[in-house]
Design an enzyme around this catalytic site. Structure first.
Site, short mmCIF file in Angstrom:
data_model
loop_
_atom_site.label_atom_id
_atom_site.label_comp_id
_atom_site.label_asym_id
_atom_site.label_seq_id
_atom_site.Cartn_x
_atom_site.Cartn_y
_atom_site.Cartn_z
N SER A 1 0.83 -1.22 0.00
CA SER A 1 0.00 0.00 0.00
C SER A 1 0.86 1.27 0.00
O SER A 1 0.49 2.27 -0.62
CB SER A 1 -0.98 0.01 1.17
OG SER A 1 -0.32 0.14 2.41
N ARG B 1 22.88 -14.22 2.67
CA ARG B 1 22.42 -12.85 2.45
C ARG B 1 23.25 -12.14 1.39
O ARG B 1 22.75 -11.35 0.60
CB ARG B 1 22.50 -12.05 3.76
CG ARG B 1 21.44 -12.44 4.74
CD ARG B 1 21.33 -11.44 5.88
NE ARG B 1 20.57 -12.01 6.97
CZ ARG B 1 19.24 -12.12 6.99
NH1 ARG B 1 18.53 -11.68 5.98
NH2 ARG B 1 18.63 -12.68 8.01
N MET C 1 10.76 -7.08 3.82
CA MET C 1 11.02 -7.79 5.08
C MET C 1 12.30 -8.63 5.04
O MET C 1 12.33 -9.75 5.53
CB MET C 1 9.81 -8.68 5.43
CG MET C 1 8.51 -7.92 5.58
SD MET C 1 8.58 -6.66 6.88
CE MET C 1 8.49 -7.70 8.32
N ASN D 1 13.54 4.21 3.85
CA ASN D 1 12.61 3.20 4.37
C ASN D 1 11.51 3.93 5.13
O ASN D 1 11.72 5.04 5.64
CB ASN D 1 13.36 2.27 5.32
CG ASN D 1 12.46 1.22 5.95
OD1 ASN D 1 11.67 0.56 5.26
ND2 ASN D 1 12.57 1.05 7.26
N HIS E 1 8.99 3.27 8.46
CA HIS E 1 8.77 2.39 9.60
C HIS E 1 7.58 2.96 10.40
O HIS E 1 7.50 4.17 10.61
CB HIS E 1 10.02 2.33 10.48
CG HIS E 1 9.84 1.45 11.67
ND1 HIS E 1 9.79 0.07 11.56
CD2 HIS E 1 9.66 1.73 12.98
CE1 HIS E 1 9.59 -0.44 12.77
NE2 HIS E 1 9.50 0.54 13.64
N ASP F 1 16.09 -0.29 11.11
CA ASP F 1 15.30 0.90 11.42
C ASP F 1 16.13 2.02 12.06
O ASP F 1 15.67 2.75 12.94
CB ASP F 1 14.09 0.54 12.32
CG ASP F 1 13.17 -0.45 11.62
OD1 ASP F 1 13.04 -0.37 10.39
OD2 ASP F 1 12.61 -1.33 12.30
N ALA G 1 -1.43 7.60 7.83
CA ALA G 1 -0.40 8.64 7.92
C ALA G 1 0.80 8.30 7.04
O ALA G 1 1.40 9.16 6.39
CB ALA G 1 0.03 8.82 9.38
C1 GRF Z 1 4.03 -0.59 6.66
O1 GRF Z 1 3.41 -0.40 7.90
C2 GRF Z 1 5.46 -0.11 6.70
O2 GRF Z 1 5.67 0.99 7.53
C3 GRF Z 1 6.18 -1.30 7.25
O3 GRF Z 1 5.55 -2.42 6.68
C4 GRF Z 1 4.20 -2.07 6.33
C5 GRF Z 1 4.06 -2.35 4.87
O4 GRF Z 1 2.74 -2.14 4.42
N1 GRF Z 1 7.61 -1.20 6.99
P1 GRF Z 1 2.46 -2.03 2.86
O5 GRF Z 1 3.04 -3.28 2.21
O6 GRF Z 1 3.13 -0.79 2.35
O7 GRF Z 1 0.98 -1.98 2.73
#
Ligand code: GRF
Length: 224
Positions: A15, A67, A92, A109, A111, A147, A175
């Site tokens: 999203s 990795r 992830m 990034n 978070h 992070d 947000a």
């Molecule tokens: C979001 O809350 C982002 O901050 C975190 O992982 C979630 C990813 O959501 N790192 P989306 O895939 O962007 O919907």
């Protein structure tokens, strides 16, 4: 400053990726999205990107022995698409020190907390357990430790009585969708410099709330 050629890296829903695509499409962010890349073939965001006419690529992490091998494959895919800037959006995988060094100040990034509070997983649960009254999200340049890195922009939302993880996550996510385009817009416009591991953001002459580059702090009223 040359126009950024972006890759958005996702692992799931996407999203935030959608919010970045929309902002680039409407011209609020002056950047080209050259690639959406996922480490998971089942990431729902891939279909949206493809339907939007954006090149997609899957680099399955399980196919690499370590990795370093995975990160090399990432680098090859990024180079193949001519990418010069990376947006992590729900990606992830931990990246190696070498990869983060190579992309230093060229990788950001989002978070879902007001960093440096609550890095890592289960952010909302930990925020609720701590009893904080403000939650929010942070866009930052990426350093090796999870992070961490110079903060570009933050948005704060209230924690409301009766909130659970789900309701708080939903408020923060809304947000996030405002903050990420705003922060990327500032970077793409050359308004963000890293000085001694903090950012200096030039938001002069820009209307607040304008995703092309407002002040780097948003206070969001859930009713607003
Ligand atoms: C979001 O809350 C982002 O901050 C975190 O992982 C979630 C990813 O959501 N790192 P989306 O895939 O962007 O919907």
């Amino acid at each position: 400053m040359a126009r950024l050629k972006l890759a958005i890296l996702i692992s799931g829903r996407g999203s935030n990726m959608q919010a970045l695509i929309a902002a680039c499409r409407r011209g609020a962010v002056d950047a080209e999205i050259a690639l959406v890349l996922s480490n998971r073939a089942d990431a729902a965001g891939l279909a949206f990107a493809a339907e939007s006419g954006i090149a997609t690529r899957i680099v399955p992490h399980g196919e690499y022995p370590d990795r370093a091998g995975f990160d090399q494959a990432l680098d090859q895919a990024l180079a193949g698409a001519g990418v010069d800037f990376i947006c992590l959006a729900g990606f992830m995988r931990l990246l190696t020190p070498e990869f983060t060094a190579r992309w230093r100040d060229r990788m950001i990034n989002i978070h879902p907390s007001l960093l440096p509070a609550f890095p890592g997983l289960h952010t909302h649960r930990r925020a609720l357990e701590a009893g904080v009254k403000l939650a929010g999200c942070t866009v930052h340049f990426v350093r090796f430790e999870t992070d961490t890195g110079p903060i570009i922009a933050q948005a704060a939302v209230p924690v409301l009585p009766g909130d659970d993880e789900e309701s708080l996550a939903a408020r923060v996510l809304a947000a996030e969708h405002r903050l990420y385009p705003l922060a990327l817009g500032l970077v793409a416009a050359g308004r963000v410099r890293v000085v001694e591991e903090r950012t200096v953001v030039d938001a002069a002459g820009v209307a607040p709330g304008d995703a092309s580059g407002a002040a780097a702090a948003l206070l969001i009223n859930p009713a607003g």
